[in-house]
Design an enzyme around this catalytic site. Structure first.
Site, PDB file in Angstrom:
ATOM      1  N   GLY A  45       0.920  -1.139  -0.002  1.00  0.00           N
ATOM      2  CA  GLY A  45      -0.036  -0.069  -0.081  1.00  0.00           C
ATOM      3  C   GLY A  45       0.791   1.136  -0.058  1.00  0.00           C
ATOM      4  O   GLY A  45       2.048   1.215   0.326  1.00  0.00           O
ATOM      5  N   GLU A  63       5.659   2.359  -6.390  1.00  0.00           N
ATOM      6  CA  GLU A  63       4.018   2.297  -6.813  1.00  0.00           C
ATOM      7  C   GLU A  63       3.833   3.820  -7.072  1.00  0.00           C
ATOM      8  O   GLU A  63       2.532   4.197  -7.624  1.00  0.00           O
ATOM      9  CB  GLU A  63       3.184   1.726  -6.196  1.00  0.00           C
ATOM     10  CG  GLU A  63       3.116   0.109  -6.598  1.00  0.00           C
ATOM     11  CD  GLU A  63       2.227  -0.742  -5.914  1.00  0.00           C
ATOM     12  OE1 GLU A  63       1.840  -0.340  -4.476  1.00  0.00           O
ATOM     13  OE2 GLU A  63       1.780  -1.855  -6.257  1.00  0.00           O
ATOM     14  N   HIS A 114      -3.788   3.807  -2.088  1.00  0.00           N
ATOM     15  CA  HIS A 114      -3.812   2.629  -2.666  1.00  0.00           C
ATOM     16  C   HIS A 114      -3.492   1.509  -1.812  1.00  0.00           C
ATOM     17  O   HIS A 114      -2.549   1.648  -0.830  1.00  0.00           O
ATOM     18  CB  HIS A 114      -2.512   2.634  -3.739  1.00  0.00           C
ATOM     19  CG  HIS A 114      -2.168   1.203  -4.308  1.00  0.00           C
ATOM     20  ND1 HIS A 114      -3.087   0.422  -4.703  1.00  0.00           N
ATOM     21  CD2 HIS A 114      -1.023   0.355  -4.025  1.00  0.00           C
ATOM     22  CE1 HIS A 114      -2.561  -0.632  -5.085  1.00  0.00           C
ATOM     23  NE2 HIS A 114      -1.189  -0.968  -4.698  1.00  0.00           N
ATOM     24  N   HIS A 165      -4.564  -3.192  -0.618  1.00  0.00           N
ATOM     25  CA  HIS A 165      -4.932  -4.454  -1.505  1.00  0.00           C
ATOM     26  C   HIS A 165      -6.267  -4.954  -0.621  1.00  0.00           C
ATOM     27  O   HIS A 165      -6.319  -6.082   0.036  1.00  0.00           O
ATOM     28  CB  HIS A 165      -3.955  -5.221  -1.567  1.00  0.00           C
ATOM     29  CG  HIS A 165      -2.710  -4.798  -2.051  1.00  0.00           C
ATOM     30  ND1 HIS A 165      -1.702  -5.421  -1.986  1.00  0.00           N
ATOM     31  CD2 HIS A 165      -2.544  -3.947  -2.855  1.00  0.00           C
ATOM     32  CE1 HIS A 165      -0.468  -4.705  -2.566  1.00  0.00           C
ATOM     33  NE2 HIS A 165      -1.211  -3.800  -3.276  1.00  0.00           N
ATOM     34  N   HIS A 190      -4.366  -7.163  -8.416  1.00  0.00           N
ATOM     35  CA  HIS A 190      -3.544  -6.256  -7.612  1.00  0.00           C
ATOM     36  C   HIS A 190      -4.238  -5.675  -6.264  1.00  0.00           C
ATOM     37  O   HIS A 190      -3.961  -5.952  -5.534  1.00  0.00           O
ATOM     38  CB  HIS A 190      -2.883  -5.269  -8.635  1.00  0.00           C
ATOM     39  CG  HIS A 190      -1.837  -4.208  -7.957  1.00  0.00           C
ATOM     40  ND1 HIS A 190      -0.928  -3.449  -8.494  1.00  0.00           N
ATOM     41  CD2 HIS A 190      -1.669  -4.226  -6.456  1.00  0.00           C
ATOM     42  CE1 HIS A 190      -0.245  -3.102  -7.733  1.00  0.00           C
ATOM     43  NE2 HIS A 190      -0.721  -3.067  -6.527  1.00  0.00           N
TER      44      HIS A 190
HETATM   45 ZN   LIG Z   1       0.019  -2.437  -4.707  1.00  0.00          ZN
END
Ligand SMILES: [Zn+2]
Length: 298
Positions: free
Chosen positions: A30, A77, A96, A98, A159
């Site tokens: 994340g 990321e 971001h 998961h 993802h």
């Molecule tokens: Zn990720």
């Protein structure tokens, strides 16, 4: 470092704790970022659990990802976050994670785009799936770019999920909404039936956006169909909602559901497709076989 930046660092620490506490991330997964000004972004460091960050760990980068300040390196990321900031001047924060149920939908290739919950239709609209891209490569930003002008929340194929907003709390709450919506959708499908909001009701909800001051990035696509192929960026939100004659809720078996279910529900078919019962279909096939055999022998 100014006071505002201090506050933003503390906000990122807090959001990281919430993501970890809700198990939206495992290990060092994340990342979170906040736009400081036109040229700089404050973001989380790589290789740290988001549940145990301190304000001094954050990294300041420019819009090309070059580090300006910080003892640690930014997440791999980060490219995905920068793509959002370049395409959405209104966005000031990106989250971001998961989250397991939403990520399950992303792995199954099932977008969260059915008209099921009024508040999701009104706020996020639909949550499409951005095509799979190898994490940390330019593939992922390219996939995000396709949807980000028209959506505030995306699933990332195989993802996770990405949410954005005018501040980091707003972006994070959208992540909560997506995971909550995914859980409800999963239960609904396990129960074997979904009552969908009709297209008429979806348009009524869209009109309410204005009344509640909800700033949606794009309108809901008029007939729920895909935008013309060849368009490289989505400009409206595809929501699966069956047409109806005055009904607000339409019971439907998920196995049967299709955007063109309108025909089966009695509304005029838009593209000439019709739905037949099993008995009607069998009768048609029998007639066709008879005609064929008759033709051969006659
Ligand atoms: Zn990720």
């Amino acid at each position: 470092m100014n006071r505002a930046e201090d506050a933003f660092r503390a906000d990122i620490v807090e959001i990281g704790r919430r993501m970890y506490a809700r198990a939206y991330v495992a290990s060092n997964d994340g990342n979170i970022s906040i736009r400081l000004d036109d040229a700089t972004i404050l973001t989380t460091p790589k290789s740290v659990s988001k549940g145990f960050m301190t304000p001094d760990m954050m990294v300041v980068v420019d819009l090309d990802g070059k580090k300006i300040r910080g003892t640690r390196d930014a997440s791999s990321e980060l490219l995905m976050h920068l793509e959002v900031y370049k395409n959405r001047p209104d966005v000031r924060a990106v989250v971001h994670a998961h989250p397991p149920t939403a990520t399950g939908f992303a792995v199954a290739g099932i977008p969260l785009d059915r008209a099921v919950l009024a508040e999701v239709v009104t706020t996020l609209g639909s949550i499409p799936i951005a095509e799979y891209g190898t994490p940390s490569t330019p593939e992922l930003p390219a996939a995000v770019r396709k949807y980000i002008k028209a959506h505030d929340g995306l699933l990332l194929a195989n993802h996770g999920a990405l949410t954005i907003g005018p501040d980091v709390y707003a972006a994070y709450y959208k992540m909560e909404t997506i995971e909550h919506f995914a859980k409800i959708s999963l239960v609904t499908r396990q129960l074997g039936r979904e009552n969908l909001l009709s297209r008429e009701e979806v348009h009524r909800l869209q009109e309410l956006r204005g009344n509640y001051g909800i700033k949606a990035p794009a309108p809901i696509c008029a007939d729920g169909s895909q935008p013309a192929s060849g368009v490289d960026q989505a400009s409206c939100q595809i929501i699966e909602a069956p047409a109806s004659r005055g009904a607000r809720l339409i019971p439907t078996d998920p196995a049967d559901f299709h955007p063109h279910v309108a025909a089966a529900l009695g509304a005029p078919a838009l593209d000439g497709e019709i739905r037949l019962s099993y008995r009607e279909l069998t009768a048609l096939i029998e007639d066709a076989v008879k005609a064929l055999l008759g033709g051969q022998h006659g």
